[in-house]
Design a protein around this motif. Structure first.
Motif, short mmCIF file in Angstrom:
data_model
loop_
_atom_site.label_atom_id
_atom_site.label_comp_id
_atom_site.label_asym_id
_atom_site.label_seq_id
_atom_site.Cartn_x
_atom_site.Cartn_y
_atom_site.Cartn_z
N ASP A 45 0.81 -1.21 0.00
CA ASP A 45 0.00 0.00 0.00
C ASP A 45 0.85 1.26 0.00
OD1 ASP A 45 -2.34 -1.46 -0.03
OD2 ASP A 45 -2.50 -1.53 2.15
N ARG A 46 1.93 1.24 0.78
CA ARG A 46 2.78 2.43 0.83
C ARG A 46 3.51 2.63 -0.50
NH1 ARG A 46 4.92 4.13 6.59
NH2 ARG A 46 5.11 6.37 6.21
N HIS A 49 0.97 4.08 -2.80
CA HIS A 49 0.69 5.45 -2.37
C HIS A 49 1.78 6.39 -2.92
CE1 HIS A 49 -1.11 8.42 0.39
NE2 HIS A 49 0.12 8.85 0.57
N HIS A 183 -12.22 2.22 -1.40
CA HIS A 183 -11.19 2.27 -0.37
C HIS A 183 -10.29 1.04 -0.51
CE1 HIS A 183 -10.13 3.09 4.12
NE2 HIS A 183 -9.26 3.61 3.28
N ILE A 185 -6.70 1.11 -1.07
CA ILE A 185 -5.42 1.24 -0.36
C ILE A 185 -5.73 1.40 1.11
CG2 ILE A 185 -3.29 2.55 -0.17
CD1 ILE A 185 -3.72 3.54 -2.98
N LYS A 186 -5.45 0.39 1.90
CA LYS A 186 -5.89 0.42 3.29
C LYS A 186 -4.71 0.31 4.26
CE LYS A 186 -10.42 -1.49 2.21
NZ LYS A 186 -11.39 -2.57 2.41
N GLY A 187 -4.08 1.47 4.43
CA GLY A 187 -3.07 1.62 5.47
C GLY A 187 -2.06 0.52 5.59
N ARG A 357 -1.69 10.38 4.50
CA ARG A 357 -1.85 9.01 4.01
C ARG A 357 -3.06 8.31 4.60
NH1 ARG A 357 0.80 3.79 4.74
NH2 ARG A 357 1.73 4.54 6.66
N LYS A 360 -9.20 9.34 4.51
CA LYS A 360 -10.02 8.46 3.67
C LYS A 360 -10.34 9.08 2.31
CE LYS A 360 -12.31 5.25 6.80
NZ LYS A 360 -13.61 4.71 7.25
N THR A 363 -7.31 8.80 0.28
CA THR A 363 -7.05 7.40 -0.02
C THR A 363 -7.95 6.88 -1.14
OG1 THR A 363 -6.35 6.98 2.25
CG2 THR A 363 -6.98 5.07 0.95
N THR A 364 -9.23 7.22 -1.11
CA THR A 364 -10.13 6.76 -2.17
C THR A 364 -9.78 7.42 -3.51
OG1 THR A 364 -11.79 8.42 -1.57
CG2 THR A 364 -12.02 6.23 -0.60
N SER A 367 -6.84 5.61 -4.73
CA SER A 367 -7.24 4.27 -5.20
C SER A 367 -7.70 4.34 -6.65
CB SER A 367 -8.36 3.71 -4.32
OG SER A 367 -7.89 3.45 -3.01
#
Length: 455
Positions: A45-46, A49, A183, A185-187, A357, A360, A363-364, A367
């Motif tokens: 994910d990172r 990102h 959502h 990409i989840k941390g 990061r 939300k 993040t969306t 994504s």
């Protein structure tokens, strides 16, 4: 778990730089394989990102991604080290090839090596598309976004920034309406998946990275420092020898193109070629393709082709200087003004991107951009495959769409055979990239000289 030693990181960044064949798709695949899969220094994910942010910037996204991850791991010294090391192999390779090209032109063995490398790069790019696609396309909506991005850029030649803006807005709005689909990409999801079974400790370095709270003071300081570094050679040239010389002209021109290369080098190469041939006389017609061939088959960013343009321009218009000396000095100047802005963009923006990061909405949006990036990488892969396997490719327009139609009679049998060999050893035998490239180079040399002898 101790913080990653800087000396160990340097060794890995050297390895990344040496393996960085295949344009942005292949280079991103190299970093993903080494940093995420092998070393497990950062999570999936990172990585995505960081990639999303780099894809938004002008300039070579793979080199910027290396700089970003280097900054994540060791802050400024890590980013500078990773970014510089990523460029050095390509710079040295293209400088040597430019000297051979300008001074001798009899580079049969080099041509044979290139002949073998291209099909290997094709296999690596296909692998990159598959790997990144599997990890980024989590549901049918992400698949649709990727497909639409591919259609937009490949068939309708929509500018890359517009695709990214549209994808980001789609992700942002979609996240408000249908969060579970957008959502993606989840941390630290992957961080949890990589726990050490023996001591139950997280094995990912990035889980221990302390967030940096951005400040306007630091931001303006960073902008001032890198703007000064970027412009310093031009200022010195202008004050010492004036502005009417090849070095100042090239420095100024490539400073401008450095902020125009959205979506990678291909977006700006046509513009550079036209200006270099028709307006400035730095290149002769057709030489841009030779330079592009050098950049495509040597390590480093594809935009490094500007070094070849700068070298040839200074070699031809050297004035009282020795042509070879002028070419080398121009190579240094062009490389400097092309890549210093990359550090400016990363060191200025990365703290804000990392700080947000967990947001939300961001993040969306990212994504959506991630899915679009898959379509863009696929576009590069298809473009590269067509131009590697066929000598002639025609462009036709039908119903507003561009169609790349290869001349089937110009299929390059040698490239096809070597591509099949490279694909077999890379996908079936699971050879690493360096071994795959080496066997392809050997095959290329054998085929090239046998074909030439028979011809």
């Amino acid at each position: 778990m101790e913080q990653l030693p800087f000396k160990e990181a340097i060794k890995v960044w050297i390895r990344v730089a040496i393996y960085s064949f295949g344009g942005p798709a292949g280079q991103i695949a190299v970093m993903h394989k080494i940093l995420v899969e092998e070393k497990k220094w950062i999570s999936e994910d990172r990585f995505l990102h960081a990639l999303n942010y780099c894809m938004l910037l002008p300039g070579p996204e793979a080199q910027q991604l290396a700089t970003y991850i280097g900054w994540l791991l060791h802050r400024t010294k890590g980013g500078v080290t990773a970014g510089i090391l990523f460029v050095i192999p390509g710079f040295v390779s293209i400088l040597i090839l430019s000297i051979l090209y300008a001074a001798y032109r009899d580079v049969g063995i080099v041509e044979a090596i290139f002949f073998g490398i291209k099909p290997a790069v094709l296999a690596i790019v296909v692998g990159a598309v598959i790997k990144i696609g599997k990890k980024a396309i989590k549901n049918e909506l992400m698949f649709v976004l990727a497909a639409l991005a591919f259609i937009a850029i490949f068939f309708f030649e929509v500018d890359f920034p517009y695709i990214i803006i549209a994808a980001g807005l789609t992700g942002f709005i979609g996240g408000k309406l249908w969060e579970e689909k957008f959502h993606v990409i989840k941390g630290h999801r992957l961080a949890e998946e990589h726990k050490d079974k023996d001591n139950n400790e997280n094995t990912l370095i990035d889980s221990k990275i302390q967030p940096v709270k951005p400040s306007l003071k630091k931001t303006f300081k960073t902008i001032f420092i890198f703007l000064t570094l970027w412009s310093l050679p031009l200022l010195i040239l202008g004050l010492v020898i004036g502005v009417e010389n090849i070095f100042f002209s090239e420095g100024l021109f490539f400073s401008k193109t450095a902020v125009l290369t959205f979506g990678g080098a291909y977006a700006v190469l046509a513009y550079i070629a036209q200006k270099a041939v028709e307006d400035y006389g730095w290149l002769q017609s057709g030489e841009m393709l030779d330079g592009l061939g050098m950049a495509e088959t040597t390590p480093g960013p594809l935009i490094q082709v500007v070094q070849f343009v700068g070298f040839m321009g200074a070699y031809r218009l050297s004035g009282s200087l020795d042509p070879l000396t002028a070419g080398i000095l121009a190579s240094l100047m062009v490389t400097w003004v092309t890549f210093v802005p990359c550090f400016l963009f990363i060191f200025t923006g990365a703290p804000y991107i990392e700080y947000l990061r967990g947001n939300k909405s961001l993040t969306t949006a990212l994504s959506g951009i991630t899915a679009a990036v898959v379509g863009v990488v696929l576009n590069l892969g298809v473009w590269f495959a067509i131009h590697t396997l066929f000598s002639e490719v025609n462009e036709k327009y039908l119903y507003g769409a561009r169609w790349l139609i290869p001349e089937w009679s110009t299929v390059n049998i040698g490239s096809l055979i070597i591509a099949l060999i490279a694909s077999f050893v890379y996908f079936i035998l699971k050879w690493d990239m360096l071994k795959t490239i080496l066997i392809s180079v050997l095959s290329g040399i054998i085929y090239f000289f046998i074909f030439k002898e028979l011809g």
